[in-house]
Design a protein around this motif. Structure first.
Motif, PDB file in Angstrom:
ATOM      1  N   ARG A  57      30.430  50.947  22.631  1.00 24.00           N
ATOM      2  CA  ARG A  57      29.483  52.070  22.626  1.00 24.00           C
ATOM      3  C   ARG A  57      29.505  52.790  23.973  1.00 24.00           C
ATOM      4  O   ARG A  57      29.547  54.010  24.041  1.00 24.00           O
ATOM      5  N   ALA A  58      29.462  52.026  25.058  1.00 24.50           N
ATOM      6  CA  ALA A  58      29.375  52.624  26.395  1.00 24.50           C
ATOM      7  C   ALA A  58      29.770  51.577  27.424  1.00 24.50           C
ATOM      8  O   ALA A  58      29.844  50.383  27.117  1.00 24.50           O
ATOM      9  N   ILE A  59      30.036  52.053  28.630  1.00 23.88           N
ATOM     10  CA  ILE A  59      30.323  51.126  29.730  1.00 23.88           C
ATOM     11  C   ILE A  59      29.196  51.279  30.742  1.00 23.88           C
ATOM     12  O   ILE A  59      28.936  52.391  31.216  1.00 23.88           O
ATOM     13  N   GLU A  60      28.524  50.160  31.038  1.00 22.87           N
ATOM     14  CA  GLU A  60      27.467  50.183  32.058  1.00 22.87           C
ATOM     15  C   GLU A  60      28.110  49.855  33.399  1.00 22.87           C
ATOM     16  O   GLU A  60      28.823  48.845  33.507  1.00 22.87           O
ATOM     17  N   ILE A  61      27.895  50.711  34.383  1.00 23.58           N
ATOM     18  CA  ILE A  61      28.491  50.429  35.690  1.00 23.58           C
ATOM     19  C   ILE A  61      27.428  50.460  36.783  1.00 23.58           C
ATOM     20  O   ILE A  61      26.381  51.084  36.628  1.00 23.58           O
ATOM     21  N   GLY A  62      27.715  49.758  37.865  1.00 27.54           N
ATOM     22  CA  GLY A  62      26.773  49.740  38.983  1.00 27.54           C
ATOM     23  C   GLY A  62      27.463  49.294  40.256  1.00 27.54           C
ATOM     24  O   GLY A  62      28.638  48.899  40.242  1.00 27.54           O
ATOM     25  N   ASP A  63      26.732  49.378  41.357  1.00 23.52           N
ATOM     26  CA  ASP A  63      27.242  48.986  42.682  1.00 23.52           C
ATOM     27  C   ASP A  63      28.483  49.771  43.081  1.00 23.52           C
ATOM     28  O   ASP A  63      29.355  49.257  43.782  1.00 23.52           O
ATOM     29  N   TYR A  64      28.547  51.032  42.619  1.00 25.53           N
ATOM     30  CA  TYR A  64      29.740  51.845  42.908  1.00 25.53           C
ATOM     31  C   TYR A  64      29.992  51.972  44.408  1.00 25.53           C
ATOM     32  O   TYR A  64      31.133  51.957  44.855  1.00 25.53           O
ATOM     33  N   PHE A  65      28.911  52.097  45.181  1.00 27.89           N
ATOM     34  CA  PHE A  65      29.097  52.328  46.620  1.00 27.89           C
ATOM     35  C   PHE A  65      29.191  51.043  47.434  1.00 27.89           C
ATOM     36  O   PHE A  65      29.284  51.090  48.654  1.00 27.89           O
ATOM     37  N   ALA A  66      29.169  49.906  46.736  1.00 28.13           N
ATOM     38  CA  ALA A  66      29.257  48.630  47.464  1.00 28.13           C
ATOM     39  C   ALA A  66      30.725  48.247  47.636  1.00 28.13           C
ATOM     40  O   ALA A  66      31.395  47.936  46.656  1.00 28.13           O
ATOM     41  N   SER A  67      31.232  48.288  48.865  1.00 29.79           N
ATOM     42  CA  SER A  67      32.614  47.845  49.105  1.00 29.79           C
ATOM     43  C   SER A  67      32.649  46.332  48.958  1.00 29.79           C
ATOM     44  O   SER A  67      31.792  45.639  49.499  1.00 29.79           O
ATOM     45  N   THR A  68      33.627  45.805  48.224  1.00 31.15           N
ATOM     46  CA  THR A  68      33.744  44.351  48.162  1.00 31.15           C
ATOM     47  C   THR A  68      34.932  43.955  49.024  1.00 31.15           C
ATOM     48  O   THR A  68      35.973  44.582  48.992  1.00 31.15           O
ATOM     49  N   THR A  69      34.748  42.934  49.813  1.00 31.98           N
ATOM     50  CA  THR A  69      35.827  42.522  50.714  1.00 31.98           C
ATOM     51  C   THR A  69      36.379  41.182  50.244  1.00 31.98           C
ATOM     52  O   THR A  69      36.329  40.185  50.943  1.00 31.98           O
ATOM     53  N   GLY A  70      36.871  41.185  49.008  1.00 28.31           N
ATOM     54  CA  GLY A  70      37.502  39.977  48.506  1.00 28.31           C
ATOM     55  C   GLY A  70      36.591  39.146  47.626  1.00 28.31           C
ATOM     56  O   GLY A  70      36.714  37.928  47.577  1.00 28.31           O
ATOM     57  N   ARG A  71      35.696  39.832  46.886  1.00 28.43           N
ATOM     58  CA  ARG A  71      34.893  39.100  45.914  1.00 28.43           C
ATOM     59  C   ARG A  71      35.839  38.513  44.866  1.00 28.43           C
ATOM     60  O   ARG A  71      36.749  39.196  44.393  1.00 28.43           O
ATOM     61  N   VAL A  72      35.629  37.248  44.527  1.00 34.18           N
ATOM     62  CA  VAL A  72      36.561  36.616  43.597  1.00 34.18           C
ATOM     63  C   VAL A  72      36.007  36.700  42.182  1.00 34.18           C
ATOM     64  O   VAL A  72      34.932  36.182  41.895  1.00 34.18           O
ATOM     65  N   ASP A  73      36.717  37.407  41.310  1.00 36.47           N
ATOM     66  CA  ASP A  73      36.323  37.516  39.900  1.00 36.47           C
ATOM     67  C   ASP A  73      37.007  36.418  39.091  1.00 36.47           C
ATOM     68  O   ASP A  73      38.172  36.097  39.329  1.00 36.47           O
ATOM     69  N   THR A  74      36.260  35.865  38.150  1.00 41.08           N
ATOM     70  CA  THR A  74      36.784  34.792  37.295  1.00 41.08           C
ATOM     71  C   THR A  74      36.858  35.319  35.866  1.00 41.08           C
ATOM     72  O   THR A  74      35.841  35.767  35.330  1.00 41.08           O
ATOM     73  N   TRP A  75      38.023  35.295  35.250  1.00 36.88           N
ATOM     74  CA  TRP A  75      38.173  35.920  33.930  1.00 36.88           C
ATOM     75  C   TRP A  75      39.429  35.436  33.223  1.00 36.88           C
ATOM     76  O   TRP A  75      40.316  34.845  33.833  1.00 36.88           O
ATOM     77  N   TRP A  76      39.471  35.697  31.913  1.00 37.27           N
ATOM     78  CA  TRP A  76      40.655  35.424  31.094  1.00 37.27           C
ATOM     79  C   TRP A  76      41.178  36.756  30.561  1.00 37.27           C
ATOM     80  O   TRP A  76      40.422  37.730  30.460  1.00 37.27           O
ATOM     81  N   PHE A  77      42.417  36.808  30.132  1.00 39.52           N
ATOM     82  CA  PHE A  77      42.867  37.960  29.363  1.00 39.52           C
ATOM     83  C   PHE A  77      41.984  38.031  28.127  1.00 39.52           C
ATOM     84  O   PHE A  77      41.730  36.999  27.472  1.00 39.52           O
ATOM     85  N   SER A  78      41.531  39.240  27.784  1.00 38.39           N
ATOM     86  CA  SER A  78      40.537  39.349  26.705  1.00 38.39           C
ATOM     87  C   SER A  78      41.088  38.915  25.355  1.00 38.39           C
ATOM     88  O   SER A  78      40.326  38.588  24.449  1.00 38.39           O
ATOM     89  N   MET A  79      42.404  38.909  25.215  1.00 32.39           N
ATOM     90  CA  MET A  79      43.006  38.514  23.935  1.00 32.39           C
ATOM     91  C   MET A  79      42.908  37.005  23.677  1.00 32.39           C
ATOM     92  O   MET A  79      43.164  36.544  22.566  1.00 32.39           O
ATOM     93  N   LEU A  80      42.579  36.251  24.724  1.00 36.31           N
ATOM     94  CA  LEU A  80      42.512  34.794  24.559  1.00 36.31           C
ATOM     95  C   LEU A  80      41.255  34.436  23.754  1.00 36.31           C
ATOM     96  O   LEU A  80      40.153  34.859  24.107  1.00 36.31           O
TER      97      LEU A  80
END
Ligand code: SAM
Length: 274
Positions: free
Chosen positions: A168-191
């Motif tokens: 339906r939509a994409i909710e976004i936030g923290d656009y102006f927050a620079s991340t200096t190596g935040r580690v994201d944890t995720w899988w390929f969505s097809m899994l």
């Protein structure tokens, strides 16, 4: 977080990433980003190119099949080993090396073009990486890269779905927050959920910059921006996987084509007066 930490994370991802990507799980790359990237790419027939952050080498091989003499670097040795093994089995004349995009192991003016598919936003200092790309390019050469879209994949992103699962939509936030190596944890969505129980998720360091920061970085590294691309699967793709539908609401990546205007570090050309 520095290059050594980034390398450590990518090296830990590399074995599973290669296996899954080669089994078709990186559907965003294969169905959306790479086709759009190739469609936007100027002719590379007979040119010498460098692919930065090549991963297991799938996109580099596509570039070689388009007639370019390719060199490629990645910071994670396991990716480079897999790419080299494929090159041995199906030679396309590509040289794959372990190397850091922020300190390229090449002389200046070594290549006609540089590509970077979804790798520059993984580097702690993209300005250095862009200056390095500029340095190794011959005069008039071009750089084309894709990154996670700074506007639609900022630090906070949530896909809002209808009851039937459609995007339906994409909710976004923290656009102006620079991340200096935040580690994201995720899988390929097809899994599937079942598959996710058997394989560890990827852990990827992300260095978010806003759109204007990226544009300033590209121009500051001595490039003129020629074209931007915002790939979408488009209903015509005929594929209905969720990650592809998401790109019909807002793009997941941004593709930038830029030509070398001056050597990085040289004084900028004067801005023309009206
Ligand atoms: C999202 S993957 C994309 C891989 C490949 N370009 C593709 O499209 O399949 C990002 C890649 O960038 C590499 N990378 C991250 N930081 C790097 C650096 N400083 N220098 C070279 N490669 C880097 C990672 O090891 C990883 O292979």
């Amino acid at each position: 977080m520095d290059s050594t930490d980034v390398a450590r994370h990518w090296e830990a991802n590399a074995e599973a990433w290669t296996r899954q990507a080669r089994n078709g799980f990186d559907i965003f790359r294969d169905a959306v980003n790479t086709p759009a990237f190739m469609a936007q790419l100027p002719s590379i027939q007979g040119k010498e190119g460098l692919d930065v952050g090549c991963g297991e080498g799938s996109n580099t091989r596509q570039l070689a099949r388009r007639g370019a003499a390719m060199m490629a670097v990645d910071i994670a040795p396991t990716f480079v080993r897999h790419a080299q093994e494929t090159e041995c089995k199906e030679p396309l004349g590509i040289e794959f090396r372990v190397g850091d995009g922020m300190a390229l192991p090449f002389d200046e003016a070594s290549f006609d073009f540089v590509t970077a598919f979804m790798s520059l936003m993984d580097m702690p200092d993209p300005q250095r990486a862009l200056r390095e790309a500029n340095r190794v390019l011959r005069p008039g050469g071009f750089l084309q890269f894709s990154i996670l879209h700074p506007c639609f994949v900022p630090p906070h992103r949530k896909v809002l779905r209808r009851r039937d699962g459609k995007t339906r939509a994409i909710e976004i936030g923290d656009y102006f927050a620079s991340t200096t190596g935040r580690v994201d944890t995720w899988w390929f969505s097809m899994l599937s959920r079942k598959q996710r129980k058997k394989v560890a998720p990827f852990q990827t360091p992300i260095f978010h910059r806003t759109l204007s920061q990226w544009i300033d970085l590209v121009i500051g590294a001595g490039f003129a921006i020629e074209k931007l691309g915002e790939p979408t699967a488009g209903a015509a793709s005929g594929r209905r996987e969720a990650v592809l539908e998401d790109t019909e609401v807002a793009p997941l990546s941004l593709i930038v084509l830029a030509t070398k205007r001056r050597a990085a570090g040289a004084a900028p050309s004067p801005v023309p007066t009206p």
